[in-house]
Design an enzyme around this catalytic site. Structure first.
Site, short mmCIF file in Angstrom:
data_model
loop_
_atom_site.label_atom_id
_atom_site.label_comp_id
_atom_site.label_asym_id
_atom_site.label_seq_id
_atom_site.Cartn_x
_atom_site.Cartn_y
_atom_site.Cartn_z
N HIS A 42 -2.04 -1.25 -3.79
CA HIS A 42 -2.28 0.14 -4.20
C HIS A 42 -1.02 0.98 -4.00
O HIS A 42 -0.59 1.70 -4.90
CB HIS A 42 -3.44 0.70 -3.37
CG HIS A 42 -3.79 2.12 -3.66
ND1 HIS A 42 -4.92 2.49 -4.35
CD2 HIS A 42 -3.14 3.29 -3.36
CE1 HIS A 42 -4.96 3.80 -4.46
NE2 HIS A 42 -3.90 4.31 -3.86
N GLU A 43 -0.42 0.87 -2.82
CA GLU A 43 0.76 1.67 -2.53
C GLU A 43 1.98 1.22 -3.33
O GLU A 43 2.84 2.04 -3.67
CB GLU A 43 1.07 1.64 -1.03
CG GLU A 43 0.07 2.37 -0.19
CD GLU A 43 -0.14 3.81 -0.64
OE1 GLU A 43 0.86 4.52 -0.88
OE2 GLU A 43 -1.30 4.21 -0.80
N HIS A 46 2.08 3.23 -6.51
CA HIS A 46 2.73 4.54 -6.35
C HIS A 46 4.25 4.37 -6.25
O HIS A 46 5.02 5.10 -6.90
CB HIS A 46 2.24 5.23 -5.07
CG HIS A 46 0.80 5.60 -5.08
ND1 HIS A 46 0.23 6.38 -6.07
CD2 HIS A 46 -0.21 5.32 -4.21
CE1 HIS A 46 -1.05 6.55 -5.81
NE2 HIS A 46 -1.34 5.92 -4.69
N ASP A 136 -5.32 10.06 -2.73
CA ASP A 136 -4.91 10.34 -4.11
C ASP A 136 -5.74 11.45 -4.72
O ASP A 136 -5.21 12.30 -5.45
CB ASP A 136 -5.05 9.06 -4.95
CG ASP A 136 -4.11 7.97 -4.48
OD1 ASP A 136 -3.06 8.29 -3.90
OD2 ASP A 136 -4.43 6.78 -4.69
#
Length: 289
Positions: A42-43, A46, A136
């Protein structure tokens, strides 16, 4: 960017280490490892999108069910660009679902563990979309509010909404679900993060103003007029600044005349000349000389 430099950006929050220790003691280390890998993916979403837009990244802190990427941009990037960076994390869960399906097709893992992976993936996705800072959903909420309201008001509104959501979400989870130490720790952690953000909101606002002053080519969607009285302190003028908007400041004098000041002059007077306690009249007199 080399892999070594990328690794230097990533850090693990102490709370996550505590939960790893609990997992080892309770025999649930494999489940926590799965959660960690999903959070990492997930990170990385980003992080990869921020690198694509050439953001200046400071750190990426990994913590239970999510993480926080700190940059030096301070809310001055284009709206679509910031939305893309925020949503890049949640979009990683799409291919994670595909990867879990492949593991299931080839029976690499047991059906029970596959179901657990599906659950972890959807829970982490939905959890990160909650309007809670610094998730988020909370960042997206602040981004939307900051384009509708002045920056300072957007800060307050988003943190109020975040606090209410934390209380409701974790109150309901403790009421309807079995007691879980990790749930309590996560709720306390989010409350602590919101408390820190509230205490540091003035500092965050000043960083935003400074970056706005330093960046000469910020995206502008509209020009907005700010009408103030001559006695208003200059720092109160800044509280009416809104993202994506260039401001023209109209100073109304007691003799029914007025002066027009560009926001660039106002920021220069504040940061370069260090006139932080000056009034709008003093600013107008300086611009007139």
């Amino acid at each position: 960017m080399s892999s070594l430099n990328i690794l230097r950006h990533f850090h693990v929050h102490p709370v996550l280490w505590v939960m790893v220790g609990i997992g080892i003691l309770t025999g649930s280390f494999l489940q926590l490892l799965s959660i960690f890998l999903i959070v990492l993916a997930h990170e990385l979403g980003h992080y990869g999108m921020a690198l694509f837009f050439r953001w200046r990244i400071r750190t990426v802190m990994l913590w239970p069910f999510g993480g926080v990427m700190e940059t030096d941009e301070h809310h001055t990037r284009p709206f679509k660009e910031e939305v893309a960076v925020i949503l890049a994390g949640p979009f990683q869960h799409i291919w994670i679902f595909g990867a879990i399906a492949i593991l299931d097709t080839f029976s690499i893992l047991s059906s029970g563990f596959i179901e657990l992976l599906y659950t972890y993936n959807i829970v982490i996705l939905l959890f990160n979309l909650l309007p809670i800072w610094p998730l988020d959903g909370g960042k997206l909420m602040f981004l939307l509010l900051s384009h509708q309201f002045p920056f300072v008001k957007a800060q307050v509104y988003s943190l109020y909404c975040s606090l209410v959501t934390i209380v409701l979400a974790f109150g309901l989870s403790l009421f309807f679900l079995p007691f879980s130490l990790s749930t309590v720790m996560l709720g306390c952690f989010l409350l602590w993060e919101n408390r820190l953000e509230w205490k540091q909101r003035q500092y965050a606002f000043l960083r935003y103003l400074l970056r706005r002053y330093e960046e000469k080519r910020l995206p502008v969607n509209a020009i907005h007029s700010i009408h103030v009285t001559e006695d208003l302190p200059i720092h109160q003028i800044f509280k009416q600044f809104k993202r994506g908007t260039h401001h023209q400041i109209f100073v109304n004098f007691k003799n029914n005349t007025r002066a027009i000041i560009d926001e660039g002059e106002c920021l220069y007077y504040y940061f370069t000349l260090k006139q932080s306690s000056a009034s709008a009249k003093e600013l107008a007199d300086w611009c007139a000389t």
